[in-house]
Design a protein around this motif. Structure first.
Motif, PDB file in Angstrom:
ATOM      1  N   UNK A 119       0.849  -1.074   0.198  1.00  0.00           N
ATOM      2  CA  UNK A 119       0.054  -0.025   0.066  1.00  0.00           C
ATOM      3  C   UNK A 119       0.786   1.435   0.014  1.00  0.00           C
ATOM      4  N   UNK A 120       1.760   1.446   0.903  1.00  0.00           N
ATOM      5  CA  UNK A 120       2.336   2.619   0.867  1.00  0.00           C
ATOM      6  C   UNK A 120       3.586   2.755  -0.287  1.00  0.00           C
ATOM      7  N   UNK A 121       3.889   1.642  -0.528  1.00  0.00           N
ATOM      8  CA  UNK A 121       5.033   1.639  -1.527  1.00  0.00           C
ATOM      9  C   UNK A 121       4.490   2.284  -3.229  1.00  0.00           C
ATOM     10  N   UNK A 228       9.770   2.802   9.451  1.00  0.00           N
ATOM     11  CA  UNK A 228       9.355   2.328  10.926  1.00  0.00           C
ATOM     12  C   UNK A 228       8.412   3.419  11.120  1.00  0.00           C
ATOM     13  N   UNK A 229       8.618   4.866  11.097  1.00  0.00           N
ATOM     14  CA  UNK A 229       7.812   5.910  11.283  1.00  0.00           C
ATOM     15  C   UNK A 229       6.668   5.743  10.629  1.00  0.00           C
ATOM     16  N   UNK A 230       6.587   5.426   9.418  1.00  0.00           N
ATOM     17  CA  UNK A 230       5.301   5.331   8.578  1.00  0.00           C
ATOM     18  C   UNK A 230       4.301   4.178   9.050  1.00  0.00           C
ATOM     19  N   UNK A 231       5.055   3.184   9.368  1.00  0.00           N
ATOM     20  CA  UNK A 231       4.413   2.063   9.914  1.00  0.00           C
ATOM     21  C   UNK A 231       3.552   2.565  11.295  1.00  0.00           C
ATOM     22  N   UNK A 232       4.249   3.163  12.262  1.00  0.00           N
ATOM     23  CA  UNK A 232       3.764   3.659  13.468  1.00  0.00           C
ATOM     24  C   UNK A 232       2.256   4.733  13.017  1.00  0.00           C
ATOM     25  N   UNK A 233       2.707   5.333  11.972  1.00  0.00           N
ATOM     26  CA  UNK A 233       1.266   6.115  11.702  1.00  0.00           C
ATOM     27  C   UNK A 233       0.151   5.246  11.222  1.00  0.00           C
ATOM     28  N   UNK A 234       0.843   4.543  10.261  1.00  0.00           N
ATOM     29  CA  UNK A 234      -0.363   3.661   9.616  1.00  0.00           C
ATOM     30  C   UNK A 234      -1.136   2.814  10.466  1.00  0.00           C
TER      31      UNK A 234
END
Length: 246
Positions: A119-121, A228-234
């Motif tokens: 999804x983010x990629x 890792x930051x992106x995963x925390x937000x998601x």
């Protein structure tokens, strides 16, 4: 000046200079708007559909992804423009096969990987596309937009269908991802490629900003923390949304 017809089959290594488009230009925004509209409409349809219809929708998307990639490879070989860099071993390209695995298995862990990685990629590729040196009327541009649109749509449909992301499943698939990265780097070393952008971010990639500041290979360190930051937000947004819904 009229664009030569043969530029429709050019790739970024063979396209004449100054033939491309700009990020967030009218053409780019039209593509993004169309993708957003089709994704929302398909998600609404998916949410209201039976399990059988949902399976058919997932299967159709998977087949379209495989056909899209096959057309690209046939074009490259037929026009003599193939190089190792075009093997389907980038993150988004590998997700084509992960989607197929999910269609076959319906595994929650595979679904988790699609949420966390695909999804983010795919979203980043659509927003900051690396094919801007090509004209909008080009087969590789059409391929790039459509394949990333389908890769973005698939995990969105899973969310619309009730997938609840779970960070505990993500933790369990990280070791598998580490093994994949090691295999990809072995391939990179032997072929002189940069799959997963390990050996260079490449033109048009937002990671190139980190590469300019931190140089190779050190830009991978802040890139990892950004992931890792992106995963925390998601996962935080996902948890809040499901709590709100409940």
């Amino acid at each position: 000046m009229m664009m030569p017809m043969n530029t429709f089959f050019c790739v970024k290594e063979t396209i004449p200079p100054e033939m491309g488009f700009s990020l967030f230009s009218a053409g780019h925004l039209i593509w993004l708007a169309a993708i957003a509209l089709v994704t929302v409409m398909t998600a609404l349809l998916y949410r209201k559909s039976s399990d059988k219809t949902r399976f058919i929708i997932r299967l159709v998307i998977s087949l379209l992804l495989l056909i899209d990639e096959a057309v690209k490879q046939i074009l490259l070989f037929a026009t003599g423009q193939f190089s190792w860099d075009y093997l389907p071993l980038h993150l988004c390209s590998i997700n084509i096969f992960i989607v197929l695995i999910h269609v076959i298995t319906c595994s929650r862990y595979v679904a988790e990987a699609l949420f966390a990685l695909c999804l983010p990629a795919a979203a980043a590729a659509l927003l900051f596309c690396s094919w801007t040196m090509l004209p909008l009327c080009n087969l590789m541009v059409i391929h790039s937009f459509t394949v990333h649109a389908l890769l973005f749509m698939y995990p969105v449909l899973l969310l619309a269908g009730g997938l609840r992301p779970d960070a505990r499943r993500l933790v369990r698939i990280i070791p598998f991802l580490a093994i994949v990265l090691i295999i990809i780097q072995i391939i990179n070393v032997n072929l002189g490629t940069s799959f997963f952008f390990i050996n260079g971010a490449g033109e048009g990639n937002p990671l190139s900003l980190l590469e300019d500041v931190f140089t190779r290979p050190w830009y991978l360190v802040p890139a990892f923390f950004l992931v890792v930051l992106l995963w925390c937000v998601m996962y935080s947004v996902s948890a809040f949304a499901f709590r709100k819904k409940g």
